[in-house]
Design an enzyme around this catalytic site. Sequence first.
Site, PDB file in Angstrom:
ATOM      1  N   ASN A 111      -5.533 -67.055 -39.415  1.00  0.00           N
ATOM      2  CA  ASN A 111      -5.345 -65.598 -39.409  1.00  0.00           C
ATOM      3  C   ASN A 111      -6.232 -64.911 -40.440  1.00  0.00           C
ATOM      4  O   ASN A 111      -6.957 -63.963 -40.127  1.00  0.00           O
ATOM      5  CB  ASN A 111      -3.877 -65.255 -39.668  1.00  0.00           C
ATOM      6  N   THR A 156     -28.280 -22.000 -24.588  1.00  0.00           N
ATOM      7  CA  THR A 156     -26.830 -22.130 -24.530  1.00  0.00           C
ATOM      8  C   THR A 156     -26.449 -21.996 -23.062  1.00  0.00           C
ATOM      9  O   THR A 156     -27.058 -21.203 -22.325  1.00  0.00           O
ATOM     10  CB  THR A 156     -26.103 -21.048 -25.352  1.00  0.00           C
ATOM     11  N   HIS A 157     -25.478 -22.776 -22.639  1.00  0.00           N
ATOM     12  CA  HIS A 157     -25.076 -22.798 -21.225  1.00  0.00           C
ATOM     13  C   HIS A 157     -26.250 -23.163 -20.309  1.00  0.00           C
ATOM     14  O   HIS A 157     -26.264 -22.807 -19.129  1.00  0.00           O
ATOM     15  CB  HIS A 157     -24.495 -21.445 -20.789  1.00  0.00           C
ATOM     16  N   SER A 278     -40.336 -46.076  -8.150  1.00  0.00           N
ATOM     17  CA  SER A 278     -39.435 -46.122  -6.999  1.00  0.00           C
ATOM     18  C   SER A 278     -39.884 -47.210  -6.036  1.00  0.00           C
ATOM     19  O   SER A 278     -41.083 -47.458  -5.877  1.00  0.00           O
ATOM     20  CB  SER A 278     -39.435 -44.764  -6.286  1.00  0.00           C
ATOM     21  N   LYS A 284     -43.242 -41.593  -7.687  1.00  0.00           N
ATOM     22  CA  LYS A 284     -42.169 -41.410  -8.667  1.00  0.00           C
ATOM     23  C   LYS A 284     -42.441 -42.131  -9.988  1.00  0.00           C
ATOM     24  O   LYS A 284     -42.978 -43.237 -10.035  1.00  0.00           O
ATOM     25  CB  LYS A 284     -40.838 -41.928  -8.105  1.00  0.00           C
ATOM     26  N   ASN A 286     -39.699 -42.539 -13.046  1.00  0.00           N
ATOM     27  CA  ASN A 286     -38.311 -42.206 -13.368  1.00  0.00           C
ATOM     28  C   ASN A 286     -37.973 -42.523 -14.828  1.00  0.00           C
ATOM     29  O   ASN A 286     -38.402 -43.548 -15.361  1.00  0.00           O
ATOM     30  CB  ASN A 286     -37.358 -42.973 -12.457  1.00  0.00           C
ATOM     31  N   GLU A 291     -31.848 -42.762 -18.802  1.00  0.00           N
ATOM     32  CA  GLU A 291     -30.638 -42.720 -17.969  1.00  0.00           C
ATOM     33  C   GLU A 291     -29.681 -43.848 -18.330  1.00  0.00           C
ATOM     34  O   GLU A 291     -28.458 -43.656 -18.352  1.00  0.00           O
ATOM     35  CB  GLU A 291     -31.030 -42.801 -16.491  1.00  0.00           C
ATOM     36  N   TYR A 318       0.306 -61.283 -37.182  1.00  0.00           N
ATOM     37  CA  TYR A 318      -0.717 -61.667 -36.211  1.00  0.00           C
ATOM     38  C   TYR A 318      -0.085 -61.969 -34.858  1.00  0.00           C
ATOM     39  O   TYR A 318       0.981 -62.582 -34.767  1.00  0.00           O
ATOM     40  CB  TYR A 318      -1.499 -62.894 -36.694  1.00  0.00           C
ATOM     41  N   GLN A 323      -7.048 -61.764 -30.301  1.00  0.00           N
ATOM     42  CA  GLN A 323      -8.226 -62.521 -29.916  1.00  0.00           C
ATOM     43  C   GLN A 323      -9.184 -61.651 -29.097  1.00  0.00           C
ATOM     44  O   GLN A 323     -10.402 -61.828 -29.132  1.00  0.00           O
ATOM     45  CB  GLN A 323      -7.827 -63.748 -29.096  1.00  0.00           C
TER      46      GLN A 323
END
Length: 459
Positions: A111, A156-157, A278, A284, A286, A291, A318, A323
Site C-alpha cells: 500500500n 467575440t461570438h 485526402s 485537400k 487537412n 483536429e 486501501y 489499482q
Amino acid sequence: MAKKAWGGRFKGQTDPRVETFTESISFDARLAEVDIRGSKAHSSMLAKIGLLTKEERDQIHSTLDEIKSQIDAGKFEHVTSLEDIHMHIETALVEKLGDVGRKLHTARSRNDQVSTDLRLYVRDAIKEIDALLIDVQKAFVTRCEIDKETVLPAYTHLQRAQPVMAAHYWLAYCEKYQRDRERLADCYKRVDVSPLGCAALAGTSLPIDRDFSAKLLGFGGVASNSLDVSSDRDYLLEFCFSLSLISAHLSTWAEEWIIWFTTEFGFLKLPEAYTTGSSIMPQKRNPDVLELIRGKTARVMTSVTQLQILIKSLPMAYNRDLQEDKIAMFDAFDTVRACLELVPDMVVGAELRTENINARLEEGFLDATALMEYLIKQGVPMRTAHHTVGQMVAECEDRGCRLADLSLEDFQKACDKIDEKVFDVLGVQNAVAALQSYGSGGRERVAEQVAVWQERLGL
C-alpha cells in the site's frame, strides 16, 4: 502460491482467470524505475536503524541495479501470476539473494510502496510537462517577433470585435500556459509528501526513520496520518485536472487555427509536415494534427471523471479499486505529453497570410469602439455614445462604406461634439494604436509584454 506475497494464508491455487483479471503488470510496468528508487531508499533506512546490515543493503542495491538493467534491456519477463511490477522486482530480488531479498519488505506494505511509487512518478511527470509548456511558451514568444507588425481582428461570438496586435494573441496563450504551470507547481506541493513507512494503514511497531527515507527520495515532508495516506489519491485527481485544463487550452488554440486555416478565413498557412491529405480529393490539405489535439481533449478530461468516480464512497483505507487509478493517469499524461511535443514546431513553422488578413482588415467596423471612446472623451455619456456609433454603423452598412469614409459633416449630424480629430481614431491602424490600458492589445502595451515574456523565458 509460494511466490505470491500473500500466499502463506492460502492452501489452494488461484483460478488463472482471477490472475488475469487482477493483474496490473500490463500497465504498471512503467513504474519499475521509481519502484527501485523507493526500494533503495527504504533499504538504506533499514540499514540505518539496524534491521539490515550495510553489506545486506549493498547487496540489495547492486541486485536492484542488475534488475533495472534487465528491464531497460527488455530482458525482464512479465508473469501474470506475479500481479504487478512491485512483486516482479521483489521476486527477482529474492531469487538472486534469498533471505536477504526477503528482508526488503520489512516495515513496508504494498500500500505505501505503491503510493510512494506513484508520487515519485507524478513528481517526475509534473516536471516533464512543465518543461514542455515552457517550450510552447517560447515558441509563441518567438512568433511575436516574426509577426510584430501584424494586426489581427479579435472576435467575440466569432464576430469581428476590435483590432489587436498579432502578438497579443500569442501572448494570450502564454498566459494560459503560465496558469497551467502554476497549477502544476501547486499540485506538486501535495504530491511531494512521502507515504513510505505508513505500511498497510496503521504504521509499524518497528523503529523506522521515515524522515530519513523521505530525504533520500527528495520529498519535502512525510505524511502525518497513515490511515489517510494509504488511501489518498487526491493528488492524482488534481494532476489529471491540471492536465485537463492544459488540454482544454490546447484545444482552444487548435480550434482557432483550424478555423484560420480554412479557405473562408485564409489567415494561416500550416507547415506541410503537420497536415495530411485526402484519400479521394487530391487538392485537400487537412489540419489533422490540430483536429486530433482537439479530439484527444476528451480522453484527458474523462480521466478526471474516471478518478472521481473511482474514489467516491471508498471506505478507508486501501481498496483494490485503486489499482485502476494508474490507467486514467497514465493515459492523460501520455496524451498531453504527446500533444505538447508537437506544438512548438507547429507554432514556429506556421505563417500568417498577411496579404489575406490585410485585404479584409477594415471590414467589420473594428474601429467602432474606438469611435465610441472618442465621443466619451468629448463628454458624451457612454450609453449615448454607444447608441450614436451604432446608428452610424447602420448608416455605413446602408451606404456600403466604412466609418472612416464618412465626412466630418456626416459625423457632426450624428453628434455636434465631433471635430476633425475624429479621423485620428478611425481605421484599424489608428484604432489599435489608441489602445493604451495595461494588458491591452495596442502596439505599445503589447511590445511591453513581449519584452516581459522574453526576459521571463530567457529569450
